[in-house]
Design an enzyme around this catalytic site. Structure first.
Site, PDB file in Angstrom:
ATOM      1  CD  GLU A 329      -3.068  -0.636   2.315  1.00 22.72           C
ATOM      2  OE1 GLU A 329      -4.260  -0.923   2.115  1.00 22.72           O
ATOM      3  OE2 GLU A 329      -2.673  -0.139   3.386  1.00 22.72           O
ATOM      4  CB  CYS A 330       0.785   4.360   0.117  1.00 22.88           C
ATOM      5  SG  CYS A 330       1.027   6.125  -0.235  1.00 22.88           S
ATOM      6  N   GLY A 331       3.480   3.615   0.141  1.00 24.13           N
ATOM      7  CA  GLY A 331       4.926   3.458   0.191  1.00 24.13           C
ATOM      8  C   GLY A 331       5.364   2.032  -0.056  1.00 24.13           C
ATOM      9  CB  SER A 429      -3.331   0.143  -4.803  1.00 22.80           C
ATOM     10  OG  SER A 429      -4.116   1.304  -4.931  1.00 22.80           O
TER      11      SER A 429
END
Length: 438
Positions: A329-331, A429
């Site tokens: 997720e993200c990072g 994502s």
């Protein structure tokens, strides 16, 4: 029975809510009272500070992403506590333009739903009697809400305080304290908000300073007495809960990978999943017995060199991906790509499990609530699963060679370009999942 509580809010961000929240949590703890902290909205940094101040985990309450049953379930963390304290996000009424699962995501929604009155922090710098107009507006905009009292912040002098109090006397709203300007009591910030609690060696000293300040300048007994709970809670339901995506989940946990909502981990454990923490920054590989590796968001761009050099971690991640799923997720998503370009323009090699390059060389803010419908499975989360969540990052994808993971929209139904991506057993994502959608 709902625990008596208060929602600490303000007219906008940066007006002193965190100072008041942390100071009260520590002051109650030092008085041998149990204060259960919460954060309104999708903030994943502030709960770490709450935990440091209160000595117990803090949880997010989010009326856009969570339905009424899930909010009631998470709010039950306050059972047995003497008081519940919620730190608001932005201004009291600020939220999404469209209604979500149980509201628009504002702090006012949580106060209304739980029956908790509002402790309003007013930054009175640059004004005096006019502060009364702001306070009165917050009282009258929504009569269903109760303003328990006001704390004046950034008071310049005793004379300034008297002038503000004279104006507020006409409103009938109790003034429960006045905090002077305190330039020496502040927390450092970076591009996603405050520098994380785990990174600050002097954090206890700062929080002790907040508590001492509030004991000196605020009527803490009156604040405790102002806490109420009038509303009947909604039935606790599991409809919005995201089930554990696997039985044994290896979760990256260190200062580069820390943005995972507390209620998710707590819910997965309660459902019987085994959480296996590991630290990429310590060059640890995920547990060999894990069914799924989960890389949360955080600040990998600040540690990109160390991650690139963490051969044991990267090799273990790639070995796991040969037979079992990996999600970021993200990072965490950025680390699954081929390279991460930092703010100085330096490219650092990453895991290479997704055909993607991300960059912070030209930061651009991506922020807001999101709905996502999975186009392929994420381990036990099947294709077609609909999720609610949030996106908050400054990175951009400069190369992308994999198919989209999900169809993503904003609260108004507008399609969002950041769809995530997948390859073989690996997915990721920029979307931080919070709850199921519908």
């Amino acid at each position: 029975m709902i625990t008596p509580g208060l929602v600490i809010s303000a007219a906008a961000s940066g007006m002193g809510k965190t100072t008041v929240m942390l100071g009260l949590l520590r002051a109650f703890r030092e008085a041998d009272l149990v204060a259960q902290p919460f954060k309104s909205g999708p903030d994943y940094i502030d709960p770490g500070f709450h935990r440091a101040a209160a000595g117990r985990a803090s949880f997010n309450l989010d009326s856009w992403a969570m339905d009424a049953g899930l909010i009631a379930t998470i709010a039950a963390q306050a059972e047995g506590a003497d008081i519940a304290l919620v730190e608001g996000a932005m201004g009291l009424f600020d939220g999404a333009t469209a209604q979500g699962a149980a509201g628009n995501g504002s702090s006012a929604d949580i106060a209304r739903r739980m029956g908790w009155p509002i402790l309003l922090v007013l930054d009175v710098s640059g004004q005096a009697q006019s502060a009364a107009a702001t306070a009165l507006g917050f009282c009258r905009l929504d009569p269903s809400l109760s303003i328990a009292g006001i704390i004046l912040n950034r008071v310049a002098s005793p004379r300034h305080e008297r002038m503000v109090r004279i104006g507020l006397a006409a409103t009938g709203i109790p003034v429960l304290g006045a905090i002077p300007r305190q330039s020496h009591l502040s927390l450092p910030e970076r591009h996603l908000g405050l520098v994380q609690a785990a990174e600050q060696q002097a954090l206890d000293h700062v929080i002790d300073g907040y508590a001492a300040l509030l004991r000196d300048r605020v009527d803490i007994d009156a604040i405790r007495q102002a806490a109420k709970a009038h509303a009947d809670p909604a039935p606790r339901t599991a409809a919005g809960v995201i089930a554990p995506p696997a039985q044994r989940i290896a979760v990256a946990q260190d200062i580069a990978f820390s943005f995972l909502y507390p209620h998710l981990l707590d819910g997965w454990r309660r459902a019987g999943a085994e959480i296996l923490p590991f630290s990429p920054l310590a060059n640890e590989a995920p547990a060999a017995a894990a069914d799924l590796v989960w890389l949360p968001g955080g600040y990998p761009e600040l540690h990109a060199g160390r991650i690139a050099d963490a051969d044991h971690f990267l090799a273990g991640l790639c070995l796991h991906a040969q037979s079992r799923p990996v999600h970021g997720e993200c990072g965490g998503y950025m680390v699954l790509g081929e390279a991460l370009i930092d703010r100085q323009g330096t490219a650092h090699r990453m895991a290479g499990l997704l055909g993607m390059v991300t960059s912070q060389a030209q930061p651009r803010l991506h922020l807001g609530y999101r709905r996502a419908e999975l186009m392929v499975a994420i381990s036990g989360l099947t294709a077609g699963t609909r999720l609610r969540g949030h996106e908050f990052h400054y990175s951009s994808i400069v190369e992308q060679r994999d198919p989209p993971l999900a169809r993503v929209t904003d609260p108004d139904g507008m399609v969002v370009a950041e769809t995530g991506s997948w390859r073989n057993r690996v997915s990721g994502s920029f979307f931080h999942m919070i709850a199921r959608d519908g």
